[in-house]
Design an enzyme around this catalytic site. Sequence first.
Site, mmCIF file in Angstrom:
data_model
loop_
_atom_site.group_PDB
_atom_site.id
_atom_site.type_symbol
_atom_site.label_atom_id
_atom_site.label_comp_id
_atom_site.label_asym_id
_atom_site.label_seq_id
_atom_site.Cartn_x
_atom_site.Cartn_y
_atom_site.Cartn_z
ATOM 1 C CG ASN A 10 33.140 38.418 37.640
ATOM 2 O OD1 ASN A 10 32.094 37.782 37.465
ATOM 3 N ND2 ASN A 10 34.327 37.937 37.315
ATOM 4 C CD1 TRP A 11 28.331 40.318 41.826
ATOM 5 C CD2 TRP A 11 26.184 39.709 41.683
ATOM 6 N NE1 TRP A 11 27.561 41.376 42.271
ATOM 7 C CE2 TRP A 11 26.237 41.018 42.182
ATOM 8 C CE3 TRP A 11 24.929 39.124 41.495
ATOM 9 C CZ2 TRP A 11 25.101 41.751 42.525
ATOM 10 C CZ3 TRP A 11 23.788 39.847 41.824
ATOM 11 C CH2 TRP A 11 23.872 41.146 42.335
ATOM 12 C CE LYS A 12 35.577 36.045 40.234
ATOM 13 N NZ LYS A 12 36.908 35.617 40.586
ATOM 14 C CG HIS A 96 37.256 36.605 34.450
ATOM 15 N ND1 HIS A 96 37.819 35.569 35.156
ATOM 16 C CD2 HIS A 96 37.145 37.641 35.318
ATOM 17 C CE1 HIS A 96 38.018 35.968 36.400
ATOM 18 N NE2 HIS A 96 37.626 37.224 36.523
ATOM 19 C CD GLU A 98 37.577 33.196 38.013
ATOM 20 O OE1 GLU A 98 36.365 33.343 37.798
ATOM 21 O OE2 GLU A 98 38.155 33.697 38.999
ATOM 22 C CD GLU A 168 39.906 40.916 36.650
ATOM 23 O OE1 GLU A 168 39.254 41.419 37.573
ATOM 24 O OE2 GLU A 168 39.609 39.831 36.128
ATOM 25 N N GLY A 174 41.148 36.397 43.609
ATOM 26 C CA GLY A 174 40.596 35.472 44.594
ATOM 27 C C GLY A 174 41.628 34.904 45.554
ATOM 28 C CB SER A 214 42.584 40.450 46.202
ATOM 29 O OG SER A 214 42.601 39.063 45.942
ATOM 30 N N GLY A 235 35.635 40.946 42.348
ATOM 31 C CA GLY A 235 35.025 39.625 42.454
ATOM 32 C C GLY A 235 34.419 39.425 43.836
ATOM 33 N N GLY A 236 35.150 38.743 44.697
ATOM 34 C CA GLY A 236 34.647 38.356 46.028
ATOM 35 C C GLY A 236 33.942 39.468 46.787
#
Length: 252
Positions: A10-12, A96, A98, A168, A174, A214, A235-236
Amino acid sequence: MARRSFIAGNWKMNKTPDEARALALELRAKLEGFKNCDVAVCPPYVSLAPCVTALRGTNIAVGGQNLFWEKAGAYTGEVSGPMLAAAGCEYVIIGHSERRQYFGETDQTVNRRLQAALNCNLKPILCVGETKDERQRNVTEEIVRRQMDGALAGFKPEALATLTIAYEPVWAIGTGLTASPAQAQAVHAFIRGLLKAKFGASAAEQLRIQYGGSVKADNARELLSQTDIDGALVGGASLVAKDFDAIVRAAK
Ligand code: PEP
């Protein structure tokens, strides 16, 4: 039963179209010929086309990060399922945390988006998970049950065929904090139990449940070795080709 692992990035809201294309090409080079698990990347909307082009003919699929449930019309700023499908997406992330936290997503809107995704043959990745406060209050199962019931209200077992759930925990996204493999496995088993009760053993056994929060190259293997962890939503670490490559290679 053996479920094929599935790692998604997930590159957000990261990477310009040129940067996204470059990252896709790096991944293409690293994962050339790799067939041991399913892999997807989910860039921002404006980078879908360059990524689809860069990854054509590979085993790396592309997904959207959200969709709106109407097909077309006066909905400024939104993107529909048929548009994602036409752009070359195979997957779409839905619900998600977010989006729930910053953009008012509810279990009911998640349900509508999920239905819309299935209507145009996109494979949804449905995100669920508790906040730090909810974990501390010991209501993780209650929260996950509510999210699952809301998201899947009105669905038949057949709808689960192309669905992936991503567990998640919000406190691990994150933050560098990761659920321990045992903590994650316990919630994954709980989710599979919910699915079994609602949709039957066969649908529940086939459905893949990813862990997200993470996930890094150095913790992926242990998490991914758990019985009910069938992959990861990353993610990151998915923004760095060598890290994402290492996570993909850590899959069962
Ligand atoms: C995510 O947002 O889906 C996620 C898991 O992020 P990170 O890996 O950065 O915690």
